[in-house]
Each structure stands twice: as C-alpha cells, then as structure tokens.
Enzyme design. Structure first.
Site, PDB file in Angstrom:
ATOM      1  N   HIS A  93       0.856  -1.191   0.000  1.00 54.12           N
ATOM      2  CA  HIS A  93       0.000   0.000   0.000  1.00 54.12           C
ATOM      3  C   HIS A  93       0.884   1.230   0.000  1.00 54.12           C
ATOM      4  CE1 HIS A  93      -3.139   2.833   0.993  1.00 54.12           C
ATOM      5  NE2 HIS A  93      -3.977   1.911   0.586  1.00 54.12           N
TER       6      HIS A  93
ATOM      7  N   ASP B 135      -8.036  -5.205   0.200  1.00 55.65           N
ATOM      8  CA  ASP B 135      -8.599  -5.891  -0.961  1.00 55.65           C
ATOM      9  C   ASP B 135      -8.098  -7.310  -1.130  1.00 55.65           C
ATOM     10  OD1 ASP B 135     -10.442  -4.099  -1.674  1.00 55.65           O
ATOM     11  OD2 ASP B 135      -9.020  -2.829  -2.707  1.00 55.65           O
TER      12      ASP B 135
HETATM   13  N1  ACO Z   1       4.288  -7.523  -5.107  1.00 56.47           N
HETATM   14  C1  ACO Z   1       5.636  -7.537  -5.260  1.00 56.47           C
HETATM   15  N2  ACO Z   1       6.409  -6.456  -5.053  1.00 56.47           N
HETATM   16  C2  ACO Z   1       5.824  -5.304  -4.683  1.00 56.47           C
HETATM   17  C3  ACO Z   1       4.438  -5.229  -4.504  1.00 56.47           C
HETATM   18  C4  ACO Z   1       3.654  -6.383  -4.728  1.00 56.47           C
HETATM   19  N3  ACO Z   1       2.348  -6.353  -4.564  1.00 56.47           N
HETATM   20  N4  ACO Z   1       4.106  -3.972  -4.136  1.00 56.47           N
HETATM   21  C5  ACO Z   1       5.248  -3.278  -4.082  1.00 56.47           C
HETATM   22  N5  ACO Z   1       6.287  -4.092  -4.404  1.00 56.47           N
HETATM   23  C6  ACO Z   1       7.707  -3.746  -4.383  1.00 56.47           C
HETATM   24  C7  ACO Z   1       8.095  -2.882  -5.586  1.00 56.47           C
HETATM   25  O1  ACO Z   1       8.526  -3.673  -6.668  1.00 56.47           O
HETATM   26  C8  ACO Z   1       9.195  -2.049  -4.987  1.00 56.47           C
HETATM   27  O2  ACO Z   1      10.360  -2.845  -4.913  1.00 56.47           O
HETATM   28  P1  ACO Z   1      11.832  -2.171  -5.102  1.00 56.47           P
HETATM   29  O3  ACO Z   1      11.966  -1.191  -3.970  1.00 56.47           O
HETATM   30  O4  ACO Z   1      12.761  -3.315  -5.040  1.00 56.47           O
HETATM   31  O5  ACO Z   1      11.787  -1.503  -6.458  1.00 56.47           O
HETATM   32  C9  ACO Z   1       8.736  -1.810  -3.552  1.00 56.47           C
HETATM   33  O6  ACO Z   1       7.917  -2.929  -3.227  1.00 56.47           O
HETATM   34  C10 ACO Z   1       7.960  -0.536  -3.357  1.00 56.47           C
HETATM   35  O7  ACO Z   1       6.869  -0.544  -4.298  1.00 56.47           O
HETATM   36  P2  ACO Z   1       6.201   0.741  -4.933  1.00 56.47           P
HETATM   37  O8  ACO Z   1       5.582   0.373  -6.223  1.00 56.47           O
HETATM   38  O9  ACO Z   1       7.196   1.862  -4.924  1.00 56.47           O
HETATM   39  O10 ACO Z   1       5.106   1.061  -3.862  1.00 56.47           O
HETATM   40  P3  ACO Z   1       3.916   2.054  -4.061  1.00 56.47           P
HETATM   41  O11 ACO Z   1       3.630   2.597  -2.729  1.00 56.47           O
HETATM   42  O12 ACO Z   1       4.167   3.013  -5.159  1.00 56.47           O
HETATM   43  O13 ACO Z   1       2.723   1.106  -4.573  1.00 56.47           O
HETATM   44  C11 ACO Z   1       0.838  -0.322  -4.617  1.00 56.47           C
HETATM   45  C12 ACO Z   1       1.657   0.694  -3.798  1.00 56.47           C
HETATM   46  C13 ACO Z   1       0.439   0.282  -5.967  1.00 56.47           C
HETATM   47  C14 ACO Z   1      -0.438  -0.642  -3.841  1.00 56.47           C
HETATM   48  C15 ACO Z   1       1.695  -1.597  -4.833  1.00 56.47           C
HETATM   49  O14 ACO Z   1       2.094  -2.125  -3.591  1.00 56.47           O
HETATM   50  C16 ACO Z   1       0.966  -2.665  -5.663  1.00 56.47           C
HETATM   51  O15 ACO Z   1       1.010  -2.617  -6.886  1.00 56.47           O
HETATM   52  N6  ACO Z   1       0.260  -3.617  -4.966  1.00 56.47           N
HETATM   53  C17 ACO Z   1      -0.518  -4.604  -5.669  1.00 56.47           C
HETATM   54  C18 ACO Z   1      -1.838  -4.025  -6.121  1.00 56.47           C
HETATM   55  C19 ACO Z   1      -2.812  -3.808  -4.982  1.00 56.47           C
HETATM   56  O16 ACO Z   1      -3.004  -4.667  -4.137  1.00 56.47           O
HETATM   57  N7  ACO Z   1      -3.489  -2.637  -4.994  1.00 56.47           N
HETATM   58  C20 ACO Z   1      -4.503  -2.302  -4.009  1.00 56.47           C
HETATM   59  C21 ACO Z   1      -4.097  -1.146  -3.176  1.00 56.47           C
HETATM   60  S1  ACO Z   1      -5.216  -0.959  -1.855  1.00 56.47           S
HETATM   61  C22 ACO Z   1      -6.541  -0.123  -2.439  1.00 56.47           C
HETATM   62  O17 ACO Z   1      -6.588   0.469  -3.485  1.00 56.47           O
HETATM   63  C23 ACO Z   1      -7.741  -0.199  -1.535  1.00 56.47           C
END
Ligand code: ACO
Length: 435
Positions: free
Chosen positions: A313, A370
């Site tokens: 998140h 979610d």
């Molecule tokens: N699976 C694997 N790796 C992940 C995931 C994931 N779900 N989420 C983040 N990471 C990793 C990224 O690759 C990144 O790694 P790095 O530092 O080695 O490059 C690190 O964790 C940070 O990730 P960001 O993308 O910078 O985190 P951000 O805060 O921008 O993204 C998000 C948050 C979009 C929710 C992301 O975690 C994601 O895509 N999750 C999956 C989709 C999801 O569940 N969305 C629902 C959100 S909740 C809602 O809307 C109610």
C-alpha cells in the site's frame, strides 16, 4: 529565523527562501511551497504525489506507519464494530454522527433517491450483454447529468447536497442493474422497506420465484453484516487515486456526476480498486498451495511485471487496519461452514508464506483490505467482475463528501500540475520530402 519554517537554498544562485510549515490537527508538518516558482524560479518534482499534500481536508486521517485510519476523528475499528453504513455515509458527508431522527431522515431520502428514471433504465439496453459492469457504471453515472439536470446549480448548497444524496442513493441501483444486464435478467426495483445492504442484495439476486428474500423477510444476516462492514471499510481513504481524480475533475467546475464517473474510472485499475477482482483472478491462477513459491518468486523477479495483488500500500507501511478487521470477518463467514471455499485456504497460505519472506518483510508489504474483500464478496455470491463495483458503491460516500467539502471552499484553484520536460529540444520543422 522562525522554527516553523523550512529553508530551501538554491545552491547555484545562493538565494535562500524560508517556507512556512503548516500543521494540521494530526499528521506530518507540511511545507507550503506554493511560491517556489516565484521565489526560486523552479518547480518541485514529485511523480505519484509521494510527499505532496494536494488539499486541506477535514474528512479522513491516515497514519500509515501506525496503521491508523480515522473518519472525521473516529477510529475505523469503532465505526466498523458499531455502525451501519448509512451512519458512516452521514458522518463523512456532514462531519458528525447522526442522532436517530437525523439518520431516519437521511435513510429515507437516500431510499427515495435510489429509483432510476425510466429513460435511464432503457439506457442500459445500449450496452452489449457482456459489457464489464465497471464500464456500464462509468457510462451510466457519467450520463446522470443528462437525466437530472434540474439541480445542477453548483453555487447552490442545496443543489449540491441533492446531487450527493442522489449519487449515494442510485449507486447500488445502477450497480445491480449493470450486473442484471450482464446476465440478461430483468432489473429489480429498489425496495424502501429494506436497508441499504439488504436492498442491494435483493436487487442483485431477487428472482420472481423464489425471491432472494423469502416471504418471511429472511435475509442471511451474516451476508448483510459482511457487506455492511466492507462498505464501511471502503467508504473513504483521504486522497487516494480515485478521490484525487474526483477533486481534479471538480477543480475544473465539471458537474458532480462527471466527477464521480472520473473517480470510478480511476478506481477501476488493478493498482487501486481493481485489486480485489485481480486478487481473486490471481488466486484462481495460482490454484493450489504447492504453486505458491513459484508465484512468490515471480513477484520478486524485477524482470517480471507480476506483482502479488492485494499486497502493499502506498500509505500503510506496517499494516492496513482495514485488512485486520476484514480478515476476521472472512474467517467468521467462511468458518460458518455455509461458505467454505478452498480459495480462502489458499489465500491464508499465500499470506503466511509472503509474510515470512525477506523481500516482503524488507519492503513492508502486507496484505491490504482488498486481499480479503474479494473473498468476502465471493462468499456472498457476488461475481468477480462486480468486485470493483462494490468498492465504488462504498467509496461514493467518500467521493461526494470530498466533492462537497471542495465546493464549499471560496476559491478552488484548477488542478494543474507542472512537468519536467524531457522530450526533444526546440528544432526546425522539416517538410515531408526532407525527412
Ligand atoms: N508484489 C511484489 N512487489 C511489490 C508489490 C507487490 N504487490 N508492491 C510493491 N512491491 C515492491 C516494488 O517492486 C518495490 O520494490 P523495489 O523497492 O525493489 O523496487 C517496492 O515494493 C515498493 O513498491 P512501490 O511500487 O514503490 O510502492 P507504491 O507505494 O508506489 O505502490 C501499490 C503501492 C500500488 C499498492 C503496490 O504495492 C501494488 O502494486 N500492490 C498490488 C496491487 C494492490 O493490491 N493494490 C490495491 C491497493 S489498496 C486499495 O486500493 C484499496
């Protein structure tokens, strides 16, 4: 030099400017750099708005590190435990919890506004039978201004309130109609004798015989309770992508139905509200517990675009308080025996595996709300394509509250970010024969 400022020094010119630090009721200090361009002739670069507060708001507070979520000051845990979704919608809109008579009046008005204009009902016939319900929701909500244009004077607070009530009232009706259209079933009229969740379930699943609600007015109380909880947990989340989209659209003076349709479109993506649908699809693809390590490895592989959906998140970096609450409901619902589902066992095994993995621990990637909400919806027999629609029903209460809050402000600047241009330098045009 005041201590309540932050200085920014331009090291090439030597010019240094102090910017005020603003303090809200709770949360981080926020530096006001609105005059940065004028003072230092530069912009700030913050793609994804990682550290940018785009507005002031009195509605919702999140402390991502501590896993705190407050609606108008009330902890989400207390609201989830004690409230009906209508009370929460009232709280978000008006800022205070309603007393009994205020709630009764609110519920009656929402019920009255749940009915669709006949010509709007016919509008659905233009959609292909297999259109995604979210596509129908975006289209139909966007079209509301064409059907309800009598109260669209945005300078009139009463018109604004009516629009907000209409959106909360009609969203379940439009959502259920989208589903019924997609399965070729006749629409079910809203029933004013049912509460918000019962009415929605009835509009989704009622048949001429037997009715979803049997003659003794029995409706599975666990289903209603689970739905009510999910709506409360999803009702608002301060400036999430869809709410920010609503605000951005509203900043242009667009009508509220268009603004909420824009929010619905933003919600649809799998990185936001589309995650609940994507989680279920992911679990179905994983299929069995023995394949979990393979998918965890894929999620960690930077060359692979796959992410573990329902994990991570932007704001919560320790735990998502909504996930904690809904996880328990998931357990209750599925352990009751009626709704046992192997996908839930798979989800729990995936959660356990990921939470012990160094990659997920290091990056503070925990299951978000979610990860569980889709499993609850599945237990309620809500089809997977409807999951994001369910989120939209809940979030409408938040979207309209933000829209109302914004419309109350005396000066609304148009939302217009700047950019860091990295395209070609200025160059001369070449005629087609010279290229
Ligand atoms: N699976 C694997 N790796 C992940 C995931 C994931 N779900 N989420 C983040 N990471 C990793 C990224 O690759 C990144 O790694 P790095 O530092 O080695 O490059 C690190 O964790 C940070 O990730 P960001 O993308 O910078 O985190 P951000 O805060 O921008 O993204 C998000 C948050 C979009 C929710 C992301 O975690 C994601 O895509 N999750 C999956 C989709 C999801 O569940 N969305 C629902 C959100 S909740 C809602 O809307 C109610």
């Amino acid at each position: 030099m005041s201590k309540d400022t932050l200085s920014i020094r331009h090291n090439r010119t030597g010019r240094e400017v102090e910017y005020p630090l603003l303090k809200g009721t709770l949360g981080k200090e926020t530096v006001d750099i609105r005059s940065l361009y004028k003072d230092l002739d530069c912009f700030s670069y913050d793609p994804g708005f990682m550290v940018t507060a785009s507005c002031r708001s009195n509605i919702t507070f999140i402390d991502g590190e501590a896993g705190v979520l407050l609606y108008r000051g009330y902890p989400i845990e207390q609201l989830a435990e004690n409230c009906d979704f209508m009370e929460v919608a009232y709280l978000l809109m008006y800022g205070e919890l309603p007393n009994r008579s205020e709630l009764d009046i609110f519920v009656q008005e929402i019920g009255k506004r749940s009915i669709l204009d006949e010509s709007l009902r016919v509008f659905f016939e233009g959609f292909h039978y297999d259109a995604h319900p979210m596509a129908m929701l975006v289209g139909v909500v966007g079209s509301l201004s064409a059907f309800y244009h009598s109260e669209l004077n945005m300078k009139d607070p009463e018109h604004r309130r009516i629009c907000a009530m209409r959106l909360i009232g009609k969203m379940p009706t439009i959502a259920a109609a989208s589903y019924r259209h997609s399965v070729g079933k006749p629409f079910v009229f809203p029933r004013l004798d049912l509460n918000y969740c019962e009415n929605f379930l009835n509009m989704m699943f009622s048949r001429s015989s037997p009715n979803y609600i049997d003659p003794n007015h029995y409706i599975d109380p666990e289903a209603v309770k689970a739905l009510n909880l999910s709506l409360i947990l999803h009702a608002d989340h301060e400036q999430g992508a869809s709410t920010s989209t609503v605000r951005l659209a509203a900043s242009t003076g667009a009508n509220p139905y268009a603004c909420i349709a824009a929010g619905i479109a933003a919600l649809w993506g799998p990185a936001h509200g589309g995650a609940n649908e994507a989680v279920l699809n992911m679990l179905a693809t994983i299929g069995t517990v023995d394949r979990i390590p393979e998918f965890i490895a894929k999620a960690k592989d930077k060359k692979d675009p796959f992410r573990l959906l329902g994990f991570g998140h932007r704001v919560y970096k320790n735990h998502d308080p909504r996930a904690r609450i809904i996880r328990q409901t998931c357990h209750d619902l599925l352990n009751s025996g009626k709704n046992a589902d192997p996908l839930f066992d798979l989800a729990l095994a995936l959660e356990e595996y990921a939470l012990q993995d160094e990659y997920f621990i290091e990056r503070k990637l925990y299951p978000n709300v979610d990860f569980y909400s889709g499993i609850i919806y599945k237990a309620l027999n809500i089809p997977v394509e409807m999951f994001t629609v369910m989120f939209a029903i809940a979030r409408t209460a938040g979207w309209v509250s933000h829209w109302l809050e914004m419309m109350d402000e005396p000066n609304i600047p148009i939302g217009r970010p700047r950019q860091l241009y990295s395209g070609p330098d200025k160059r001369e045009f070449l005629s087609i024969d010279e290229r």
